[in-house]
Design an enzyme around this catalytic site. Structure first.
Site, PDB file in Angstrom:
ATOM      1  N   ILE A   1     -52.679  99.991  71.920  1.00 15.10           N
ATOM      2  CA  ILE A   1     -53.413 100.096  70.661  1.00 15.10           C
ATOM      3  C   ILE A   1     -53.568  98.721  70.032  1.00 15.10           C
ATOM      4  O   ILE A   1     -54.626  98.366  69.504  1.00 15.10           O
ATOM      5  CB  ILE A   1     -52.692 101.039  69.672  1.00 15.10           C
ATOM      6  CG1 ILE A   1     -52.631 102.463  70.218  1.00 15.10           C
ATOM      7  CG2 ILE A   1     -53.380 101.035  68.307  1.00 15.10           C
ATOM      8  CD1 ILE A   1     -51.730 103.392  69.422  1.00 15.10           C
ATOM      9  N   GLY A   2     -52.513  97.916  70.105  1.00 17.63           N
ATOM     10  CA  GLY A   2     -52.483  96.642  69.416  1.00 17.63           C
ATOM     11  C   GLY A   2     -53.578  95.677  69.831  1.00 17.63           C
ATOM     12  O   GLY A   2     -54.170  94.990  68.983  1.00 17.63           O
TER      13      GLY A   2
ATOM     14  N   HIS B   1     -49.702 114.748  61.022  1.00 20.25           N
ATOM     15  CA  HIS B   1     -50.373 114.052  62.114  1.00 20.25           C
ATOM     16  C   HIS B   1     -49.782 114.455  63.466  1.00 20.25           C
ATOM     17  O   HIS B   1     -49.483 113.625  64.312  1.00 20.25           O
ATOM     18  CB  HIS B   1     -50.256 112.540  61.908  1.00 20.25           C
ATOM     19  CG  HIS B   1     -50.999 111.711  62.915  1.00 20.25           C
ATOM     20  ND1 HIS B   1     -52.345 111.844  63.142  1.00 20.25           N
ATOM     21  CD2 HIS B   1     -50.576 110.730  63.748  1.00 20.25           C
ATOM     22  CE1 HIS B   1     -52.733 110.987  64.075  1.00 20.25           C
ATOM     23  NE2 HIS B   1     -51.663 110.296  64.459  1.00 20.25           N
TER      24      HIS B   1
ATOM     25  N   ALA C   1     -49.618  93.359  71.328  1.00 20.69           N
ATOM     26  CA  ALA C   1     -49.883  93.192  72.756  1.00 20.69           C
ATOM     27  C   ALA C   1     -49.962  94.529  73.487  1.00 20.69           C
ATOM     28  O   ALA C   1     -50.161  94.572  74.702  1.00 20.69           O
ATOM     29  CB  ALA C   1     -48.810  92.313  73.402  1.00 20.69           C
TER      30      ALA C   1
ATOM     31  N   ASP D   1     -45.532  90.689  68.725  1.00 23.38           N
ATOM     32  CA  ASP D   1     -44.972  91.658  69.668  1.00 23.38           C
ATOM     33  C   ASP D   1     -43.727  91.035  70.290  1.00 23.38           C
ATOM     34  O   ASP D   1     -43.440  89.852  70.087  1.00 23.38           O
ATOM     35  CB  ASP D   1     -45.997  92.041  70.743  1.00 23.38           C
ATOM     36  CG  ASP D   1     -45.854  93.509  71.168  1.00 23.38           C
ATOM     37  OD1 ASP D   1     -44.693  93.976  71.326  1.00 23.38           O
ATOM     38  OD2 ASP D   1     -46.875  94.190  71.337  1.00 23.38           O
TER      39      ASP D   1
ATOM     40  N   ASP E   1     -57.414 111.692  63.230  1.00 17.65           N
ATOM     41  CA  ASP E   1     -57.684 113.129  63.081  1.00 17.65           C
ATOM     42  C   ASP E   1     -59.037 113.348  62.402  1.00 17.65           C
ATOM     43  O   ASP E   1     -59.793 114.251  62.770  1.00 17.65           O
ATOM     44  CB  ASP E   1     -56.575 113.795  62.256  1.00 17.65           C
ATOM     45  CG  ASP E   1     -55.203 113.621  62.877  1.00 17.65           C
ATOM     46  OD1 ASP E   1     -55.115 113.603  64.121  1.00 17.65           O
ATOM     47  OD2 ASP E   1     -54.225 113.480  62.117  1.00 17.65           O
TER      48      ASP E   1
ATOM     49  N   ASN F   1     -39.205 105.250  69.145  1.00 18.10           N
ATOM     50  CA  ASN F   1     -40.080 104.686  68.130  1.00 18.10           C
ATOM     51  C   ASN F   1     -39.435 104.610  66.750  1.00 18.10           C
ATOM     52  O   ASN F   1     -39.725 103.703  65.971  1.00 18.10           O
ATOM     53  CB  ASN F   1     -41.389 105.477  68.065  1.00 18.10           C
ATOM     54  CG  ASN F   1     -42.266 105.209  69.283  1.00 18.10           C
ATOM     55  OD1 ASN F   1     -41.934 104.383  70.122  1.00 18.10           O
ATOM     56  ND2 ASN F   1     -43.375 105.904  69.374  1.00 18.10           N
TER      57      ASN F   1
END
Length: 342
Positions: A42-43, A206, A39, A63, A179, A123
Site C-alpha cells: 500500500i505504501g 471496517h 515501502a 519503513d 468501503d 499489526n
C-alpha cells in the site's frame, strides 16, 4: 468531497509541475505528510499519489527497510513536494518531526483464508510502537490509520495517545474510505449511472458485517430491488476478500487502498487549509451510537474533525444491519483497548 477530486488535484499537479503553488488567491500552505510503511504494497502507490498531490510540500517516507529506493524513485517526479526517505527505528523521529498528517499503512497484508482479526497480534504491535513515536515527535498531527484491523488499531492508538497525554479525539481517524469507494463503484455498476456522480455513505466499522453501506441514501437515486441492495451490501462487506481471492495468495487490496488513502489524506489537507464543507466517512471517536468509536460522515477542518454528522434516515434493512454489527464492532474495539493497556 467527490472521489474524483483527488484525480483533478493529480491532473493539476501533473500539468503545472513545480509551478503548482496557487491556493485560491493565497500561497499554498506548507504541509508535511509522513507515510509510515512506505515501502509496502500500500505504501508505495500511496507515496506516489501523495507526491502527485499539490497540497503536499514535504513528503516523508518511512519503513523498516527499502525506503531510500522508494524515496529516490518517487523523488524524481517533477511535482512540488520534497521527498525524504527514512529507514529503521533510529530514523523514525526524523521522519515524523513537523508532520501535519501521518498516514499509517504499515503492517502485514491479508492472505487467503485470513480474516482481519488474524492480523491483529502482528499489526497491533506495529501500530503501538508507531503511535508512541507519533506522541513524542508530532503530537499535533492528524493520524490516518490504515493498518488493519482498523476496528481495533484506532482504539489502540487512542489509548497510546492517552497514556502519553497527547490524545485529541478530533485528530485520530480510521480510514474507511475504501468501503465508500467500493460502494460507489458497485452501486454505479448496478444502477447503470456514471460513477463520478455517485455518493454512498458507509457507516459502522471496517470489517465484514461491521461495514454498513447506506444505499437508501445513495445519490443519484436508483430503483433497485431489495435483492439488489442486499447483494450490493454483501459485496461491499466482502470486497477485501474478493481481491485477496482474485490475487490467489499473491496479495491483498493494495492499489485500491492506496487510492482510498490518498482521497482521505487529500480531504484532511483541504480541511487543514480551510476549504469549507469537506465531508468524508471515517472511523472516529463518536457519540452517535452507544459505541465509543463509529464510522460515519464527518466534516473536516483546521482542527481535524469539526463535526460528526448523524446517520440520517435508515431503511429497515439498514436498521437491522446496524443492530447486527454493534456486538462485533464493540468486541473489536474492546480488544484494541485491552491490547494497548497490557
Amino acid at each position: 468531497m467527490r472521489s474524483s477530486s483527488i484525480l483533478r488535484s493529480i491532473k493539476t499537479s501533473l500539468v503545472r509541475g513545480n509551478q503548482c503553488r496557487a491556493f485560491g488567491s493565497e500561497a499554498v500552505p506548507d504541509r508535511k505528510v509522513a507515510v509510515l510503511g512506505a515501502a509496502g504494497g500500500i505504501g508505495q502507490p500511496l507515496a506516489l499519489l501523495m507526491k502527485l498531490n499539490p497540497l503536499v510540500s514535504r513528503l516523508s517516507l518511512y519503513d523498516i527497510a527499502n525506503t531510500p529506493g522508494v524515496a529516490a524513485d518517487v523523488g524524481h517526479i517533477n511535482t512540488r513536494s520534497e521527498v525524504a526517505g527514512y529507514m529503521g527505528e533510529d530514523q523514525l523521529g526524523q521522519a515524523l518531526e513537523g508532520s501535519d498528517i501521518v498516514i499509517i499503512p504499515a503492517g502485514v497484508p491479508r492472505k487467503p483464508g485470513m480474516t482481519r482479526d488474524d492480523l491483529f497480534n502482528i499489526n497491533a504491535g506495529i501500530v503501538k510502537n508507531l503511535c508512541q513515536a507519533i506522541a513524542k515527535y508530532c503530537p499535533n498531527a492528524l493520524v490516518n490509520m490504515i493498518s488493519n484491523p482498523v476496528n481495533s488499531t484506532v482504539p489502540i492508538a487512542a489509548e497510546i495517545f492517552k497514556k502519553a497525554g497527547t490524545y485529541d479525539e478530533k485528530k485520530l481517524f480510521g480510514v474507511t474510505t475504501l468501503d465508500v469507494v467500493r460502494a460507489k463503484t458497485f452501486y454505479a455498476g448496478k444502477a447503470k449511472v456514471p460513477v463520478a456522480g455517485v455518493n454512498v455513505p458507509v457507516v459502522g466499522g471496517h470489517a465484514g458485517i461491521t461495514i454498513l453501506p447506506l444505499f437508501s441514501q445513495a445519490t443519484p437515486k436508483a430503483n433497485l430491488s431489495d435483492e439488489d441492495i442486499k447483494a450490493l451490501t454483501k459485496r461491499t462487506q466482502d470486497g477485501g476478500t474478493e481481491v485477496v481471492e482474485a490475487k490467489a495468495g499473491k496479495g491483498s487490496a493494495t492499489l485500491s487502498m492506496a487510492y482510498a488513502g490518498a482521497i482521505f489524506a487529500d480531504a484532511c489537507l483541504k480541511g487543514l487549509n480551510g476549504v469549507p464543507d469537506v465531508v468524508e466517512c471515517s472511523f472516529v471517536q463518536s457519540t452517535i451510537t452507544e459505541l465509543p468509536f463509529f464510522a460515519s460522515k464527518v466534516r473536516l477542518g483546521k482542527n481535524g474533525v469539526e463535526e460528526i454528522l448523524g446517520l440520517g434516515p435508515l431503511s429497515d434493512f439498514e436498521k437491522e444491519g446496524l443492530e447486527a454489527l454493534k456486538p462485533e464492532l464493540l468486541s473489536s474495539i474492546e480488544k484494541g483497548i485491552k491490547f494497548a493497556n497490557q
